[in-house]
Design a protein around this motif. Structure first.
Motif, PDB file in Angstrom:
ATOM      1  N   LYS A  52      34.599  -1.962 -43.845  1.00  0.00           N
ATOM      2  CA  LYS A  52      35.890  -1.911 -43.105  1.00  0.00           C
ATOM      3  C   LYS A  52      36.363  -3.236 -42.467  1.00  0.00           C
ATOM      4  N   ALA A  53      35.227  -3.821 -42.039  1.00  0.00           N
ATOM      5  CA  ALA A  53      35.672  -5.247 -41.315  1.00  0.00           C
ATOM      6  C   ALA A  53      35.798  -6.215 -42.307  1.00  0.00           C
ATOM      7  N   ASP A  54      35.631  -6.164 -43.365  1.00  0.00           N
ATOM      8  CA  ASP A  54      35.547  -7.136 -44.396  1.00  0.00           C
ATOM      9  C   ASP A  54      34.305  -8.235 -44.089  1.00  0.00           C
ATOM     10  N   SER A  55      33.210  -7.412 -44.023  1.00  0.00           N
ATOM     11  CA  SER A  55      31.916  -7.892 -43.618  1.00  0.00           C
ATOM     12  C   SER A  55      31.048  -7.337 -44.844  1.00  0.00           C
ATOM     13  N   ILE A  56      29.621  -7.687 -44.533  1.00  0.00           N
ATOM     14  CA  ILE A  56      28.573  -7.222 -45.254  1.00  0.00           C
ATOM     15  C   ILE A  56      28.055  -5.908 -44.559  1.00  0.00           C
ATOM     16  N   THR A  57      27.023  -5.137 -45.039  1.00  0.00           N
ATOM     17  CA  THR A  57      26.968  -3.921 -44.250  1.00  0.00           C
ATOM     18  C   THR A  57      25.278  -4.122 -43.698  1.00  0.00           C
ATOM     19  N   HIS A  58      24.734  -5.266 -44.047  1.00  0.00           N
ATOM     20  CA  HIS A  58      23.464  -5.392 -43.401  1.00  0.00           C
ATOM     21  C   HIS A  58      22.961  -6.783 -43.515  1.00  0.00           C
ATOM     22  N   VAL A  59      21.863  -7.275 -42.882  1.00  0.00           N
ATOM     23  CA  VAL A  59      21.318  -8.530 -43.115  1.00  0.00           C
ATOM     24  C   VAL A  59      20.720  -8.693 -44.155  1.00  0.00           C
ATOM     25  N   SER A  60      20.931  -9.896 -44.799  1.00  0.00           N
ATOM     26  CA  SER A  60      20.396 -10.184 -46.053  1.00  0.00           C
ATOM     27  C   SER A  60      20.019 -11.662 -46.283  1.00  0.00           C
ATOM     28  N   GLY A  83      35.904 -12.580 -50.634  1.00  0.00           N
ATOM     29  CA  GLY A  83      36.711 -11.753 -49.838  1.00  0.00           C
ATOM     30  C   GLY A  83      36.229 -11.445 -48.714  1.00  0.00           C
ATOM     31  N   ILE A  84      34.982 -12.224 -48.155  1.00  0.00           N
ATOM     32  CA  ILE A  84      34.374 -11.754 -46.913  1.00  0.00           C
ATOM     33  C   ILE A  84      34.992 -12.516 -45.786  1.00  0.00           C
ATOM     34  N   LYS A  85      35.661 -11.822 -44.785  1.00  0.00           N
ATOM     35  CA  LYS A  85      36.118 -12.423 -43.623  1.00  0.00           C
ATOM     36  C   LYS A  85      35.565 -12.519 -42.435  1.00  0.00           C
ATOM     37  N   ASN A  86      34.406 -11.878 -42.194  1.00  0.00           N
ATOM     38  CA  ASN A  86      33.582 -11.964 -41.023  1.00  0.00           C
ATOM     39  C   ASN A  86      32.175 -11.938 -41.327  1.00  0.00           C
TER      40      ASN A  86
END
Length: 181
Positions: free
Chosen positions: A92-100, A134-137
């Motif tokens: 929802k925060a336009d970020s990824i879900t976990h470290v990668s 499309g990643i914002k944060n």
């Protein structure tokens, strides 16, 4: 005459629709490099273009094209990028879900989710890949190499490894509520 005007107008609408479809994809040239090949008669010059293609809605790809002139090299790179598209799971925060972590050649890219309002903190080709996905944060760090092609491919590799909560719940065969708690 009225029929001709009507047909032109209809034709114009079709063109507009087609243009809108094509405009969903954004292309950014990361690097254009002049390369030479030594042949019997001397040196043969050509151009290599690295292009990132994305729709800012979770799809992104990196393409490479080589041709005798820059325009054709970019066109080839765009079609190559569209062939190698990946889909990214965003939260929802336009970020990824976990470290990668991603690796390509000598380049390593580390990515970490960030809070809303952080922005894209990354450099070079990695920043371009993240923005067009499309990643914002997000926080990202490239290590090992400063080659733009390998860094872009490592960023795509890191994004490919990201899984959503529903995918993890399905793999573990547990309800999704258990993951959140």
């Amino acid at each position: 005459m009225a029929k001709e005007q009507e047909q032109q107008r209809k034709g114009g609408k079709k063109k507009q629709r087609k243009e809108k479809k094509d405009n969903a994809w954004q292309e950014r040239v990361v690097q254009i490099r002049r390369v030479s090949k030594v042949v019997k008669g001397g040196k043969k010059l050509s151009f290599r273009a690295i292009v990132v293609v994305g729709n800012e809605k979770g799809q992104v790809g990196v393409g490479v094209g080589k041709a005798g002139d820059v325009i054709n090299a970019v066109r080839k790179a765009v079609s190559d990028g569209k062939k190698h598209l990946i889909t990214v799971n965003l939260n929802k925060a336009d970020s990824i879900t976990h470290v990668s972590n991603g690796v390509a050649g000598g380049a390593k890219v580390f990515m970490r989710p960030a809070a809303p309002g952080t922005g894209v903190i990354a450099g070079g080709a990695v920043r371009t890949v993240l923005e067009l996905a499309g990643i914002k944060n997000i926080l990202a760090k490239q290590q090992g190499s400063n080659n733009p092609l390998n860094n872009a491919r490592a960023a795509v590799n890191a994004l490919q490894q990201i899984r959503s909560f529903s995918q993890v719940a399905k793999e573990r065969e547990i309800p999704i509520e258990q993951i959140y708690s």
